[in-house]
Design an enzyme around this catalytic site. Structure first.
Site, PDB file in Angstrom:
ATOM      1  N   HIS A  14       0.833  -1.206   0.000  1.00 52.04           N
ATOM      2  CA  HIS A  14       0.000   0.000   0.000  1.00 52.04           C
ATOM      3  C   HIS A  14       0.869   1.259   0.000  1.00 52.04           C
ATOM      4  O   HIS A  14       0.711   2.142  -0.850  1.00 52.04           O
ATOM      5  CB  HIS A  14      -0.912  -0.022   1.233  1.00 52.04           C
ATOM      6  CG  HIS A  14      -1.811   1.160   1.359  1.00 52.04           C
ATOM      7  ND1 HIS A  14      -3.149   1.114   1.042  1.00 52.04           N
ATOM      8  CD2 HIS A  14      -1.571   2.440   1.774  1.00 52.04           C
ATOM      9  CE1 HIS A  14      -3.693   2.317   1.241  1.00 52.04           C
ATOM     10  NE2 HIS A  14      -2.746   3.129   1.695  1.00 52.04           N
ATOM     11  N   GLU A  15       1.790   1.319   0.957  1.00 51.13           N
ATOM     12  CA  GLU A  15       2.633   2.517   1.053  1.00 51.13           C
ATOM     13  C   GLU A  15       3.564   2.647  -0.144  1.00 51.13           C
ATOM     14  O   GLU A  15       3.873   3.753  -0.589  1.00 51.13           O
ATOM     15  CB  GLU A  15       3.425   2.514   2.368  1.00 51.13           C
ATOM     16  CG  GLU A  15       2.568   2.499   3.624  1.00 51.13           C
ATOM     17  CD  GLU A  15       1.491   3.579   3.648  1.00 51.13           C
ATOM     18  OE1 GLU A  15       1.692   4.649   3.039  1.00 51.13           O
ATOM     19  OE2 GLU A  15       0.436   3.349   4.259  1.00 51.13           O
ATOM     20  N   HIS A  70       1.808   4.413  -2.931  1.00 56.68           N
ATOM     21  CA  HIS A  70       1.931   5.867  -2.782  1.00 56.68           C
ATOM     22  C   HIS A  70       3.318   6.330  -3.235  1.00 56.68           C
ATOM     23  O   HIS A  70       3.461   7.357  -3.909  1.00 56.68           O
ATOM     24  CB  HIS A  70       1.751   6.267  -1.313  1.00 56.68           C
ATOM     25  CG  HIS A  70       0.336   6.288  -0.834  1.00 56.68           C
ATOM     26  ND1 HIS A  70      -0.675   6.941  -1.512  1.00 56.68           N
ATOM     27  CD2 HIS A  70      -0.236   5.762   0.283  1.00 56.68           C
ATOM     28  CE1 HIS A  70      -1.799   6.808  -0.827  1.00 56.68           C
ATOM     29  NE2 HIS A  70      -1.561   6.106   0.259  1.00 56.68           N
ATOM     30  N   HIS A  96       3.729   6.702  -6.872  1.00 56.37           N
ATOM     31  CA  HIS A  96       3.078   7.930  -7.330  1.00 56.37           C
ATOM     32  C   HIS A  96       4.052   9.108  -7.215  1.00 56.37           C
ATOM     33  O   HIS A  96       4.091   9.992  -8.084  1.00 56.37           O
ATOM     34  CB  HIS A  96       1.830   8.181  -6.464  1.00 56.37           C
ATOM     35  CG  HIS A  96       0.755   8.957  -7.149  1.00 56.37           C
ATOM     36  ND1 HIS A  96      -0.444   9.243  -6.542  1.00 56.37           N
ATOM     37  CD2 HIS A  96       0.677   9.524  -8.382  1.00 56.37           C
ATOM     38  CE1 HIS A  96      -1.207   9.936  -7.367  1.00 56.37           C
ATOM     39  NE2 HIS A  96      -0.549  10.123  -8.494  1.00 56.37           N
TER      40      HIS A  96
END
Length: 689
Positions: free
Chosen positions: A482-483, A486, A489
């Site tokens: 999940h992290e 990010h 991105h």
């Protein structure tokens, strides 16, 4: 010399953590604010006719040194804080808020921005420039540029109070979390707890100079305890301690702070012409209005409730067999784990040896290489703020040895330097709970150079012991992915302006990349590449891999209702703050989470006083975005599933979405990638079949 006010001489001008002393911060902020104000004054006093380049673009590039110093300070205040740093934060926050208000309410500056905005047709702007102009203008209006002088002063005071009080909220939660620990001398009280966790508890006791074992409210300690401890009374005691964080009427209580924060937000919204704070926030989100958010959450609630009710009935049957007539929230994790074991023969402690942290990290790095051509190389000579932190160079294409003195390569060249990545995985007393991605430096292009970002991932995984490496639960595996979503991105950002770069997107779009990447953790084809026993090298057996894939939707109804409950509470806090004049925080919370509750609310606990996402972080009137983004991520991953999860053509299109940051409307970006708008049916199909 104050390192923070000079050009950093580190490789890639990385944050010079080892050279910065606590006493540097306040003078550095004062000096860098002065420099930034000079940059703004140069824009204001420029005798040339206001134009896009000398107003909008110049402003977008201003204040970089101040931004970098702020990123260093506030990221450390979350990941490696101290009493001294927290005290400095109390002094720094109002100074920065005052500076921000001064810029946003600079009438001469706004008049130039407005002139460019009013005459934008004559500038022949490209899409990104148009977005920058519109966002800059809106940002000033939403910061009070159209207010009279008296109201500008009121807004400035409100912003300063909000800054300090939200900071205090987070400090109280951290202090309350650290304040509690359960010292256990009789090992029999911890029946059911796996040996590896007991070893962790013993090490915690040793650190405190105590005999026996110690359980804390830090997640790597708390979650396994609630999952495996057979002693129901102890589970209740520790769960109540967790539920009382900043809610016990003591020194770190946040109940009054919540009311003060919400009142200030309401005042701010009304001052700026909005009915409430949610209206103010959602104007700049994909969802647009509180009514649309409430409808969205209620639609999901209606669909998920029957599934959640069936899940809880299964757990109650297990509890009944143990003589428990009325299950409580503190029983949920224990019986959910029992049911998961029975249904899928999966046990976190049995799986953990197959997920040593280094292998999981290698897997996520490898996935980034497969999809986007990225490579990672550890650097030992880049400053770190703690010995446990690791720093990686990120390269695109050929992974050749770097030369720190070479100019940064253009991002499209093969073998180009893309980013620095910091990883910080283990809990410490100075680190807040949870996991997050953050940035020390934004990406932007200027004067022919593509200045690359410095990104960080911070987690709270179990530390290695003298006998074992850090072994992750499967939930922690998905947390890392999940992290890292990010982080991608941020690392793949390729925009012109720093204010539109990376994760600078609409808040209900920002969780798409993170939640999207979690999907790979459930794909057998991918799991087989890295789930190997840390001592034997044995690949996780096929039947276990299949069961992980099957278990993806385990307790999905319960988890969906839990998220909806948080989202409804958040939205009601920010639309109905007036009700808090006659209600306690506890009464308000119970009322607006009731529709999504599956267990009786305990009179001694409330989650709002430690709900850092909305009272300290950036999720005020935005917590719904997790579920909103789930629709996006389910639909996006369905596209991959239909065409191969490593499909290079679709990965290339997805990379464009990631690299575009906030340069386009998110729905436009999504449709360019997918070919159509996201369908809520994709989420419902994934969640409930």
């Amino acid at each position: 010399m104050n390192t923070l006010t000079e050009t950093f001489t580190t490789p890639y001008q990385a944050a010079p953590f080892t050279s910065v002393k606590n006493e540097d911060y306040l003078p550095a902020f004062r000096e860098l604010i002065r420099k930034s104000e000079e940059e703004v004054e140069a824009i204001v006093n420029n005798p040339e006719e206001p134009a896009f380049e000398n107003v909008i673009e110049a402003l977008a590039y201003s204040g970089e040194q101040l931004d970098r110093a702020s990123n260093i300070f506030f990221n450390l205040n979350s990941a490696e804080t101290s009493d001294e740093l927290q005290q400095i934060a109390q002094e720094v926050s109002p100074i920065l808020t005052e500076y921000s208000s001064k810029i946003s309410q600079n009438e001469a500056l706004f008049n130039k921005i407005k002139k460019v905005h009013d005459e934008k047709e004559k500038y022949n702007l490209n899409g990104e420039q148009q977005m920058l102009l519109d966002e800059t203008y809106k940002g000033f209006v939403r910061s009070g540029a159209l207010l009279n002088e008296e109201d500008k002063e009121k807004l400035k005071k409100i912003n300063m109070d909000l800054s300090l009080k939200s900071l205090q909220f987070g400090q109280n939660v951290l202090a309350s979390t650290n304040h509690y620990f359960k010292h256990i001398t009789n090992k029999e009280d911890l029946a059911g707890i796996p040996d590896a966790i007991l070893e962790q508890y013993a090490e915690e006791a040793k650190e405190r100079n105590l005999e026996g074992l110690v359980v804390t409210l830090q997640y790597p300690s708390y979650i396994p305890f609630m999952t495996y401890a057979e002693n129901r009374e102890l589970r209740k005691e520790v769960a109540l301690a967790n539920g009382k964080k900043s809610f016990d009427g003591g020194e770190f209580d946040n109940q009054n702070l919540i009311k003060e924060l919400l009142s200030l937000k309401q005042q701010k919204a009304e001052l700026l012409g909005y009915k409430n704070y949610a209206d103010y926030v959602l104007e700049e989100r994909m969802a647009k209005s509180p009514a649309k958010v409430i409808d969205f959450l209620n639609e999901l609630l209606t669909k998920a409730q029957p599934y959640a009710a069936r899940e809880i009935e299964e757990l109650k049957a297990l509890a009944k067999a143990d003589g428990i007539d009325e299950m409580q929230a503190y029983d949920h994790a224990f019986y959910a784990e029992k049911l998961r074991k029975a249904k899928y023969d999966l046990n976190d402690e049995e799986l953990k040896p197959y997920f040593p942290l280094n292998q999981v990290q290698d897997a996520v790095f490898g996935l980034a290489h497969t999809l986007f051509g990225l490579n990672f190389k550890e650097r030992d000579d880049i400053p770190k703020y703690h010995e446990e932190v690791k720093v990686y160079e990120v390269w695109e294409g050929e992974n050749h040895l770097s030369n720190e003195n070479q100019p940064e390569a253009k991002s499209q060249e093969p073998g180009a330097f893309k980013a620095l990545l910091y990883v910080d995985y283990f809990p410490r007393k100075g680190k807040r709970a949870g996991a997050w991605m953050t940035s020390y430096k934004s990406q932007y292009q200027k004067d022919g150079e593509n200045s690359r970002p410095h990104i960080s991932i911070v987690c709270n995984f179990s530390k290695p012991t003298k006998d074992t490496p850090s072994l992750l639960t499967f939930q922690e595996v998905t947390t890392l992915f999940h992290e890292f979503g990010h982080a991608l991105h941020g690392m793949l950002a390729d925009t012109q302006y720093p204010t539109l770069s990376g994760t600078s997107v609409k808040w209900d779009f920002v969780e798409l990349p993170s939640q999207f990447l979690e999907n790979f953790c459930y794909e057998p084809e991918f799991l087989k590449t890295f789930a190997r026993h840390y001592t034997t090298g044995e690949v996780l057996p096929d039947e276990k891999i299949e069961k992980i894939a099957q278990s993806k939707n385990f307790m999905e109804g319960y988890q969906t209702l839990r998220q909806i409950g948080f989202g409804l509470l958040d939205m009601n806090y920010h639309t109905k703050v007036g009700e808090l004049e006659s209600k306690s925080v506890k009464e308000f919370e119970d009322e607006y989470t009731k529709a999504a509750q599956l267990y009786p609310a305990h009179p001694e606990t409330a989650m709002s006083p430690s709900f850092s996402h909305i009272f300290q972080g950036g999720y005020s009137a935005g917590y719904y975005s997790y579920k909103w983004a789930e629709v996006l991520d389910a639909d996006a991953f369905q596209y991959f599933k239909e065409n191969g999860i490593f499909n290079p053509e679709i990965a290339a299109k997805y990379k464009v979405l990631l690299s575009s940051g906030g340069t386009k409307d998110p729905m436009e970006l999504y449709k360019s990638f997918r070919g159509s708008e996201p369908k809520v049916e994709s989420l419902l199909k994934r969640a409930f079949g």
